[in-house]
Design an enzyme around this catalytic site. Structure first.
Site, PDB file in Angstrom:
ATOM      1  CG  ASP A  10      -1.544   1.278   1.532  1.00 27.88           C
ATOM      2  OD1 ASP A  10      -2.243   1.770   0.624  1.00 27.88           O
ATOM      3  OD2 ASP A  10      -1.368   1.832   2.642  1.00 27.88           O
ATOM      4  CG  ASP A  12      -1.550   7.827   0.347  1.00 23.46           C
ATOM      5  OD1 ASP A  12      -0.720   8.743   0.289  1.00 23.46           O
ATOM      6  OD2 ASP A  12      -2.303   7.522  -0.593  1.00 23.46           O
ATOM      7  N   GLY A  52      -9.912   7.726  -1.510  1.00 17.31           N
ATOM      8  CA  GLY A  52      -9.885   8.535  -2.729  1.00 17.31           C
ATOM      9  C   GLY A  52     -10.145   9.996  -2.397  1.00 17.31           C
ATOM     10  N   GLY A  53      -9.219  10.852  -2.795  1.00 15.20           N
ATOM     11  CA  GLY A  53      -9.341  12.272  -2.476  1.00 15.20           C
ATOM     12  C   GLY A  53     -10.554  12.932  -3.111  1.00 15.20           C
ATOM     13  CG  HIS A  80      -8.715  15.095  -6.594  1.00 13.35           C
ATOM     14  ND1 HIS A  80      -8.228  14.260  -7.569  1.00 13.35           N
ATOM     15  CD2 HIS A  80      -8.352  14.534  -5.413  1.00 13.35           C
ATOM     16  CE1 HIS A  80      -7.611  13.229  -7.004  1.00 13.35           C
ATOM     17  NE2 HIS A  80      -7.675  13.369  -5.703  1.00 13.35           N
ATOM     18  CB  ALA A  82      -5.676  22.576  -7.235  1.00 11.29           C
ATOM     19  CB  THR A 120      -2.065   2.970  -3.837  1.00  7.21           C
ATOM     20  OG1 THR A 120      -2.499   4.177  -3.213  1.00  7.21           O
ATOM     21  CG2 THR A 120      -1.651   3.288  -5.259  1.00  7.21           C
ATOM     22  CB  SER A 123      -3.781  10.392  -8.044  1.00  7.06           C
ATOM     23  OG  SER A 123      -4.997  10.849  -7.519  1.00  7.06           O
ATOM     24  CG  ASP A 181      -1.636   2.689   6.471  1.00  9.70           C
ATOM     25  OD1 ASP A 181      -2.010   2.311   5.347  1.00  9.70           O
ATOM     26  OD2 ASP A 181      -1.916   3.800   6.941  1.00  9.70           O
TER      27      ASP A 181
HETATM   28  C1  XBP Z   1      -5.177   6.302   0.739  1.00 11.82           C
HETATM   29  C2  XBP Z   1      -6.222   7.188   0.287  1.00 11.82           C
HETATM   30  C3  XBP Z   1      -5.960   8.113  -0.789  1.00 11.82           C
HETATM   31  C4  XBP Z   1      -5.385   9.465  -0.419  1.00 11.82           C
HETATM   32  C5  XBP Z   1      -5.835  10.488  -1.422  1.00 11.82           C
HETATM   33  O1  XBP Z   1      -4.866   5.404  -0.273  1.00 11.82           O
HETATM   34  O2  XBP Z   1      -7.325   7.097   0.772  1.00 11.82           O
HETATM   35  O3  XBP Z   1      -7.205   8.293  -1.338  1.00 11.82           O
HETATM   36  O4  XBP Z   1      -5.837   9.908   0.839  1.00 11.82           O
HETATM   37  O5  XBP Z   1      -5.366  10.194  -2.659  1.00 11.82           O
HETATM   38  P1  XBP Z   1      -3.917   4.117  -0.038  1.00 11.82           P
HETATM   39  P2  XBP Z   1      -5.977  10.895  -3.972  1.00 11.82           P
HETATM   40  O6  XBP Z   1      -3.828   3.888   1.450  1.00 11.82           O
HETATM   41  O7  XBP Z   1      -4.624   3.007  -0.756  1.00 11.82           O
HETATM   42  O8  XBP Z   1      -2.585   4.421  -0.657  1.00 11.82           O
HETATM   43  O9  XBP Z   1      -6.353  12.296  -3.632  1.00 11.82           O
HETATM   44  O10 XBP Z   1      -4.884  10.812  -4.987  1.00 11.82           O
HETATM   45  O11 XBP Z   1      -7.195  10.090  -4.364  1.00 11.82           O
END
Ligand code: XBP
Length: 236
Positions: A10, A12, A52-53, A80, A82, A120, A123, A181
């Site tokens: 993963d 983030d 997803g943001g 998003h 930006a 993940t 993006s 995580d």
């Molecule tokens: C974690 C998320 C992501 C980010 C935002 O993803 O929830 O959506 O917070 O990313 P992961 P974007 O743990 O699967 O890596 O704004 O690019 O969608």
């Protein structure tokens, strides 16, 4: 390696503590657009229940009851976009460091002939920026495949991201290990039949990880042989 063919990471919170930088980047963009919104850490922890943001932002707009028509899809998309640009600047400035052990384990796995993948919901530009800033290489050169938010129709906790990794690399799920995580990520990985090691992060500490194969504070003292043992024990 005897019991392992692939490590699936993963991003983030697992590879790096990026979520705090996502939060700050959102706030920067809100201020730049004269939107009277500030996401503090407690609020962001709750908002993270939506992956997803773009989806997180849409939920927020609905929560604050913005006037219908004020936030069409194109405006959400622009905000998003930006946010990701601002996040990229923060990452390039060195504000997202890899979590302990991640770089070493990736090197060990590569040297042992394992495959490496990313699953993940973030993006693609974000993982590309993160790997460029931390490894000094392109993400596509470090991992055999990157399944990102753009590659799935259903984001985590749906298992699609993990199932897509398995399909693309034609992997036997019982010979893979996931590093995650969050509870949401763990649900996605186990939903794909994958053994999962959880290293809780700043925003996920205290969540339910009962379904994990192992829970470790971080990967700092963990070698590839330890992960192979964990994967073998999960199969037994
Ligand atoms: C974690 C998320 C992501 C980010 C935002 O993803 O929830 O959506 O917070 O990313 P992961 P974007 O743990 O699967 O890596 O704004 O690019 O969608």
């Amino acid at each position: 390696m005897d019991s392992l063919d692939c490590l699936i990471f993963d991003v983030d919170g697992t590879i790096a503590e990026t979520e705090e930088q996502h939060r700050l980047a959102f706030n920067d963009v809100f201020a730049a657009n004269r939107l009277d919104w500030v996401w503090d850490q407690d609020l962001y922890r709750r908002l993270l229940q939506v992956t997803g943001g773009r989806e997180r932002l849409r939920l927020w707009v609905e929560t604050v009851g913005a006037a219908p028509g004020d936030f069409p899809d194109e405006r959400i998309e622009a905000l998003h976009h930006a946010k990701n640009a601002r996040l990229g600047e923060r990452i390039s400035a060195g504000l997202c460091l890899l979590r302990p052990g991640v770089a070493r384990l990736i090197g060990e796995a590569r040297a042992a002939g394992l495959r490496l993948a990313v699953a993940t919901t973030t993006s693609r530009v974000n993982i590309q920026a993160l790997i460029r800033a931390t490894f000094g290489r392109e993400a596509e050169a470090v991992f055999d495949t990157l399944v990102t938010g753009e590659d799935v129709t259903a984001k985590k906790p749906h298992p699609e991201a993990y199932l897509t990794v398995l399909e693309r690399l034609r992997l036997d799920p019982t010979r893979c290990l996931v590093l995650e995580d969050t509870h949401i990520g763990l649900t996605a990985a186990t939903g794909a039949g994958l053994a999962t090691v959880v290293t809780p992060s700043f925003y996920s500490a205290g969540e339910d990880f009962a379904a994990a194969t192992a829970v470790l504070p971080d990967l700092g003292d963990v070698g590839l042989a330890d992960l192979a043992r964990i994967a073998a024990a999960a199969r037994a």
